[in-house]
Design an enzyme around this catalytic site. Sequence first.
Site, PDB file in Angstrom:
ATOM      1  N   TYR A  51       0.843  -1.201   0.000  1.00 57.43           N
ATOM      2  CA  TYR A  51       0.000   0.000   0.000  1.00 57.43           C
ATOM      3  C   TYR A  51       0.871   1.240   0.000  1.00 57.43           C
ATOM      4  CZ  TYR A  51      -4.997  -0.367   0.041  1.00 57.43           C
ATOM      5  OH  TYR A  51      -6.291  -0.492  -0.365  1.00 57.43           O
ATOM      6  N   GLU A  53      -0.539   4.905  -0.449  1.00 58.24           N
ATOM      7  CA  GLU A  53      -1.373   6.086  -0.730  1.00 58.24           C
ATOM      8  C   GLU A  53      -0.524   7.346  -0.692  1.00 58.24           C
ATOM      9  OE1 GLU A  53      -4.621   6.039   2.015  1.00 58.24           O
ATOM     10  OE2 GLU A  53      -5.674   4.473   0.929  1.00 58.24           O
ATOM     11  N   ASP A 197      -7.455  13.124 -25.315  1.00 57.68           N
ATOM     12  CA  ASP A 197      -7.405  11.718 -24.903  1.00 57.68           C
ATOM     13  C   ASP A 197      -6.819  10.926 -26.072  1.00 57.68           C
ATOM     14  OD1 ASP A 197      -7.856   9.059 -24.384  1.00 57.68           O
ATOM     15  OD2 ASP A 197      -9.959   9.306 -23.786  1.00 57.68           O
ATOM     16  N   THR A 223      -4.547   5.621 -22.075  1.00 58.08           N
ATOM     17  CA  THR A 223      -4.428   4.310 -21.456  1.00 58.08           C
ATOM     18  C   THR A 223      -2.987   3.849 -21.689  1.00 58.08           C
ATOM     19  OG1 THR A 223      -5.245   3.406 -23.527  1.00 58.08           O
ATOM     20  CG2 THR A 223      -6.822   3.539 -21.735  1.00 58.08           C
ATOM     21  N   LYS A 226      -2.781  -0.055 -24.720  1.00 57.39           N
ATOM     22  CA  LYS A 226      -3.102  -0.209 -26.141  1.00 57.39           C
ATOM     23  C   LYS A 226      -1.791  -0.212 -26.923  1.00 57.39           C
ATOM     24  CE  LYS A 226      -7.797   1.703 -25.837  1.00 57.39           C
ATOM     25  NZ  LYS A 226      -7.966   2.272 -24.497  1.00 57.39           N
ATOM     26  N   ARG A 232      -2.701  -2.869 -17.980  1.00 56.73           N
ATOM     27  CA  ARG A 232      -3.924  -2.057 -18.040  1.00 56.73           C
ATOM     28  C   ARG A 232      -3.791  -0.936 -17.028  1.00 56.73           C
ATOM     29  NH1 ARG A 232      -7.233  -5.029 -21.329  1.00 56.73           N
ATOM     30  NH2 ARG A 232      -8.760  -3.366 -21.292  1.00 56.73           N
TER      31      ARG A 232
HETATM   32  C1  LIG Z   1     -10.247   7.097 -26.344  1.00 61.80           C
HETATM   33  C2  LIG Z   1     -10.408   6.243 -25.124  1.00 61.80           C
HETATM   34  N1  LIG Z   1     -10.367   6.820 -23.921  1.00 61.80           N
HETATM   35  C3  LIG Z   1     -10.517   6.109 -22.787  1.00 61.80           C
HETATM   36  C4  LIG Z   1     -10.709   4.744 -22.834  1.00 61.80           C
HETATM   37  C5  LIG Z   1     -10.994   4.023 -21.554  1.00 61.80           C
HETATM   38  O1  LIG Z   1     -10.062   3.185 -21.138  1.00 61.80           O
HETATM   39  P1  LIG Z   1     -10.396   2.027 -20.072  1.00 61.80           P
HETATM   40  O2  LIG Z   1     -11.192   1.021 -20.798  1.00 61.80           O
HETATM   41  O3  LIG Z   1      -9.037   1.598 -19.666  1.00 61.80           O
HETATM   42  O4  LIG Z   1     -11.147   2.665 -18.941  1.00 61.80           O
HETATM   43  C6  LIG Z   1     -10.747   4.094 -24.071  1.00 61.80           C
HETATM   44  C7  LIG Z   1     -10.946   2.633 -24.125  1.00 61.80           C
HETATM   45  O5  LIG Z   1     -10.969   1.976 -25.097  1.00 61.80           O
HETATM   46  C8  LIG Z   1     -10.617   4.868 -25.240  1.00 61.80           C
HETATM   47  O6  LIG Z   1     -10.704   4.304 -26.466  1.00 61.80           O
END
Ligand SMILES: Cc1ncc(COP(=O)(O)O)c(C=O)c1O
Length: 413
Positions: A51, A53, A197, A223, A226, A232
């Site tokens: 842990y 935090e 994002d 993320t 990918k 993950r």
């Molecule tokens: C553009 C985008 N943002 C966020 C996410 C979310 O990721 P997670 O599934 O790890 O929560 C995804 C998932 O495919 C995504 O394609």
Amino acid sequence: MDQLRETDSQIAELIQREAARQANVLRMIPSENYASAAVLTATGSILANKYSEGYPRKRYYQGQEFIDQIEEVAVQRARALFGAEHANVQPYSGSPANMAVYLGLLGAEGRVMGMDLAAGGHLTHGAKVSFSGSYYDVRQYGLSRENGLIDYEAARRLAREFRPQLIFCGASSYPRIIDFAIFGEIAREVGAFLAADISHISGLCVTGLHPHPLPHADVITTTTHKMLRGPRGGMILCRAGLAPAIDKAVFPGLQGGPHNHVTAAIAVALKEASGTAFVEYCRQIVANAKALADELMARGFKLITGGTDNHLALIDASCRGLTGKILAQAMEKAGIVANANKIPFDPRSANDPSGVRLGTPALTSRGMKEPEMRRVAALIDRVTDVVGDEAALAKIRAEVEEMCAAFPAPGIA
Ligand SMILES: Cc1ncc(COP(=O)(O)O)c(C=O)c1O
């Protein structure tokens, strides 16, 4: 695995069968990949026991001598790879990373603009069924009916009228370049924060194969599992000035203890992504997607926007008289695993859409190149001719398995 088999043979068996599945099919879901053995080792390590935090040197529990160093290495590598002033590597995944951006920049409410889920945006970009669309006041932008590209001028008009405080750009299902500079211009004009994002395209952005969101975006989220081929997880990158708000939103705003085993594995993935081999990998992802798209179109398939600039292509399955689901299910029987997906202005529902989304990151990790992509396109073409014919689909599957055997899957013994 021996110890796991001894303790829980049922789960060990299921993991082994899933490993065989991942090795023996063509994995074409664009958000999936193969993590290396090194990344998997760190993910499965004893770091899961601890842990911690807080943040390095500011923890709430003792015993952080090594954990602090691991997180500092991950943060340094993330900052270096993305060229960002600050990195937070603690979000449990992509959705929690986006949630932290909402909370950190707006608090519990505010006006947000994001890309419509039906147009290729993500749930967390303001979809009604997600926290983002239920708790925030959201307006969504989308695509041009004429060409299927993001309608930047409509987004600009919407922003002028709605005056959002935060704009999300980035997508889950968009095969073309995203113009972060235009979004930056729109955000500045209306005084909004811009969050990019880049979960799907982070590898392309850090290798110069897609324009980088910096300096246009205030915040980047991604993320880590990918194109980056990590565990993950999620990351947030931002200017130093926004670091306190972002960090506070992640912890203690939304999360408790960070997943240290994941942090270590993110550090490993970032190291793997910092070499020239990763640049070559990303270049091949794009070359493969283009080869796949070109061959599909040469065979008469209709692709949304007429091709791709990145790692994914969207087939309109109605061009073969099929729905997306029927095609995706038939493809799975033939050993080609993709997902049914909405196409722009889809007359069908999200549960039963018209399209199939195909991606090349995982196949490229196996070392497949343009000739294999042309072969995959030919196999998909054959699938469309034999939907419902189990024997014919099994025959294609046997060919797929032979092809997979020639390209070992990283991380799978
Ligand atoms: C553009 C985008 N943002 C966020 C996410 C979310 O990721 P997670 O599934 O790890 O929560 C995804 C998932 O495919 C995504 O394609």
